[in-house]
Design a protein around this motif. Sequence first.
Motif, PDB file in Angstrom:
ATOM      1  N   VAL A  61       0.830  -1.208   0.000  1.00  0.00           N
ATOM      2  CA  VAL A  61       0.000   0.000   0.000  1.00  0.00           C
ATOM      3  C   VAL A  61       0.861   1.254   0.000  1.00  0.00           C
ATOM      4  N   GLU A  62       1.865   1.299   0.857  1.00  0.00           N
ATOM      5  CA  GLU A  62       2.701   2.497   0.941  1.00  0.00           C
ATOM      6  C   GLU A  62       3.527   2.699  -0.320  1.00  0.00           C
ATOM      7  N   ALA A  63       4.022   1.603  -0.899  1.00  0.00           N
ATOM      8  CA  ALA A  63       4.818   1.717  -2.128  1.00  0.00           C
ATOM      9  C   ALA A  63       3.984   2.265  -3.275  1.00  0.00           C
ATOM     10  N   ILE A  64       2.757   1.794  -3.413  1.00  0.00           N
ATOM     11  CA  ILE A  64       1.902   2.227  -4.518  1.00  0.00           C
ATOM     12  C   ILE A  64       1.407   3.650  -4.307  1.00  0.00           C
ATOM     13  N   ARG A  65       1.014   3.982  -3.085  1.00  0.00           N
ATOM     14  CA  ARG A  65       0.445   5.301  -2.825  1.00  0.00           C
ATOM     15  C   ARG A  65       1.488   6.417  -2.868  1.00  0.00           C
ATOM     16  N   ASN A  66       2.752   6.054  -2.830  1.00  0.00           N
ATOM     17  CA  ASN A  66       3.803   7.075  -2.822  1.00  0.00           C
ATOM     18  C   ASN A  66       4.670   7.061  -4.072  1.00  0.00           C
ATOM     19  N   THR A  67       4.156   6.458  -5.140  1.00  0.00           N
ATOM     20  CA  THR A  67       4.833   6.502  -6.437  1.00  0.00           C
ATOM     21  C   THR A  67       3.812   6.891  -7.504  1.00  0.00           C
ATOM     22  N   PRO A  68       4.246   7.545  -8.574  1.00  0.00           N
ATOM     23  CA  PRO A  68       3.299   8.008  -9.608  1.00  0.00           C
ATOM     24  C   PRO A  68       2.687   6.849 -10.391  1.00  0.00           C
ATOM     25  N   LEU A  69       1.446   7.011 -10.783  1.00  0.00           N
ATOM     26  CA  LEU A  69       0.768   5.995 -11.585  1.00  0.00           C
ATOM     27  C   LEU A  69       1.488   5.769 -12.907  1.00  0.00           C
ATOM     28  N   LEU A  70       1.986   6.827 -13.523  1.00  0.00           N
ATOM     29  CA  LEU A  70       2.667   6.687 -14.805  1.00  0.00           C
ATOM     30  C   LEU A  70       3.900   5.794 -14.673  1.00  0.00           C
ATOM     31  N   VAL A  71       4.653   5.968 -13.598  1.00  0.00           N
ATOM     32  CA  VAL A  71       5.831   5.128 -13.364  1.00  0.00           C
ATOM     33  C   VAL A  71       5.412   3.681 -13.174  1.00  0.00           C
ATOM     34  N   GLN A  72       4.321   3.456 -12.454  1.00  0.00           N
ATOM     35  CA  GLN A  72       3.825   2.094 -12.246  1.00  0.00           C
ATOM     36  C   GLN A  72       3.430   1.449 -13.574  1.00  0.00           C
ATOM     37  N   ILE A  73       2.800   2.233 -14.454  1.00  0.00           N
ATOM     38  CA  ILE A  73       2.413   1.705 -15.766  1.00  0.00           C
ATOM     39  C   ILE A  73       3.644   1.321 -16.571  1.00  0.00           C
ATOM     40  N   PHE A  74       4.669   2.163 -16.540  1.00  0.00           N
ATOM     41  CA  PHE A  74       5.903   1.856 -17.270  1.00  0.00           C
ATOM     42  C   PHE A  74       6.580   0.609 -16.708  1.00  0.00           C
ATOM     43  N   ILE A  75       6.576   0.464 -15.393  1.00  0.00           N
ATOM     44  CA  ILE A  75       7.207  -0.703 -14.773  1.00  0.00           C
ATOM     45  C   ILE A  75       6.504  -1.984 -15.214  1.00  0.00           C
ATOM     46  N   VAL A  76       5.167  -1.957 -15.217  1.00  0.00           N
ATOM     47  CA  VAL A  76       4.413  -3.145 -15.621  1.00  0.00           C
ATOM     48  C   VAL A  76       4.628  -3.429 -17.110  1.00  0.00           C
ATOM     49  N   TYR A  77       4.488  -2.403 -17.941  1.00  0.00           N
ATOM     50  CA  TYR A  77       4.531  -2.603 -19.389  1.00  0.00           C
ATOM     51  C   TYR A  77       5.927  -2.997 -19.863  1.00  0.00           C
ATOM     52  N   PHE A  78       6.926  -2.213 -19.468  1.00  0.00           N
ATOM     53  CA  PHE A  78       8.284  -2.503 -19.925  1.00  0.00           C
ATOM     54  C   PHE A  78       8.956  -3.575 -19.072  1.00  0.00           C
ATOM     55  N   GLY A  79       8.561  -3.676 -17.802  1.00  0.00           N
ATOM     56  CA  GLY A  79       9.145  -4.690 -16.935  1.00  0.00           C
ATOM     57  C   GLY A  79       8.776  -6.090 -17.374  1.00  0.00           C
ATOM     58  N   LEU A  80       7.510  -6.315 -17.696  1.00  0.00           N
ATOM     59  CA  LEU A  80       7.099  -7.636 -18.157  1.00  0.00           C
ATOM     60  C   LEU A  80       7.777  -7.990 -19.478  1.00  0.00           C
ATOM     61  N   ALA A  81       7.906  -6.993 -20.357  1.00  0.00           N
ATOM     62  CA  ALA A  81       8.566  -7.247 -21.649  1.00  0.00           C
ATOM     63  C   ALA A  81      10.035  -7.598 -21.465  1.00  0.00           C
ATOM     64  N   SER A  82      10.683  -6.995 -20.471  1.00  0.00           N
ATOM     65  CA  SER A  82      12.112  -7.226 -20.259  1.00  0.00           C
ATOM     66  C   SER A  82      12.410  -8.637 -19.759  1.00  0.00           C
ATOM     67  N   ILE A  83      11.424  -9.284 -19.143  1.00  0.00           N
ATOM     68  CA  ILE A  83      11.638 -10.664 -18.684  1.00  0.00           C
ATOM     69  C   ILE A  83      11.049 -11.676 -19.666  1.00  0.00           C
ATOM     70  N   GLY A  84      10.685 -11.188 -20.850  1.00  0.00           N
ATOM     71  CA  GLY A  84      10.223 -12.069 -21.909  1.00  0.00           C
ATOM     72  C   GLY A  84       8.741 -12.357 -21.923  1.00  0.00           C
ATOM     73  N   TRP A  85       7.980 -11.665 -21.063  1.00  0.00           N
ATOM     74  CA  TRP A  85       6.536 -11.864 -21.037  1.00  0.00           C
ATOM     75  C   TRP A  85       5.877 -10.665 -21.712  1.00  0.00           C
ATOM     76  N   LYS A  86       5.645 -10.787 -22.995  1.00  0.00           N
ATOM     77  CA  LYS A  86       5.096  -9.671 -23.754  1.00  0.00           C
ATOM     78  C   LYS A  86       3.578  -9.674 -23.674  1.00  0.00           C
ATOM     79  N   VAL A  87       3.032  -8.588 -23.207  1.00  0.00           N
ATOM     80  CA  VAL A  87       1.577  -8.431 -23.127  1.00  0.00           C
ATOM     81  C   VAL A  87       1.197  -7.176 -23.906  1.00  0.00           C
ATOM     82  N   ASP A  88      -0.043  -7.143 -24.377  1.00  0.00           N
ATOM     83  CA  ASP A  88      -0.463  -5.964 -25.128  1.00  0.00           C
ATOM     84  C   ASP A  88      -0.710  -4.793 -24.183  1.00  0.00           C
TER      85      ASP A  88
END
Length: 227
Positions: A61-88
């Motif tokens: 809860v504290e990690a999510i509430r104290n970081t920007p949503l845009l950064v979280q979106i980039f982490i999910v989108y590019f992070g999953l791709a970097s480990i070979g799990w490509k999602v749309d």
Amino acid sequence: MKYDFDFRAPLAYWPDFLAAAGTTLGLSLAATVFGFLLGVSCALARTGRKPWLTRLSSVYVEAIRNTPLLVQIFIVYFGLASIGWKVDAFAAATAALVINVGAYTSEIVRAGIESVPKGQIEAAECLGLSRRHLLTHVVLPPAIERVYPALTSQYVLLMLASSITSQISAEELTAAANRIQSETFRSVETYLIVAAAYLVLSMVMRLVFSCASYAAFPRRRRLGTPL
């Protein structure tokens, strides 16, 4: 300086606007449902009797509430791709929104749980109710009823925040507007149309939540208590 408004060019793309509005609603619906389930689970963990679950949910809860949503979106989108799990883009956007709104839902629901009188819980325990029945029949219904207006506002804000997912090319309203204005060169008109669309979607969502409250909270309907 004079500016001549001309909505004909962007309005010619009304099928694109309509499809993008559907995508926005789809993102919002998925994030609302799964974010609510995640938030309630975390709220129960934070108010539960297992210290390790309490600490884990608190960190989330504290990690999510104290970081920007845009950064979280980039982490999910590019992070999953970097480990070979490509999602749309839609799947990544949905996952990021669920993770984000789940943290805020957790805090709202936790406040509702802590507002339930201790005597009410102790009475249920004296009657021999199991932990599951205690939560589903005694704790959660009044807790969610008390914080329902706050949850409604949070999910409407979530729908508006979904515009940020245009940064990873999720084809929702803002992404469609960016493309249409670049083709028509009518930026002001295009974004005015999108602003009106978001306003309509917000009103529709509030109406849906208001109607749902009448079905979910019959006691308030009988008493005429506003939600």
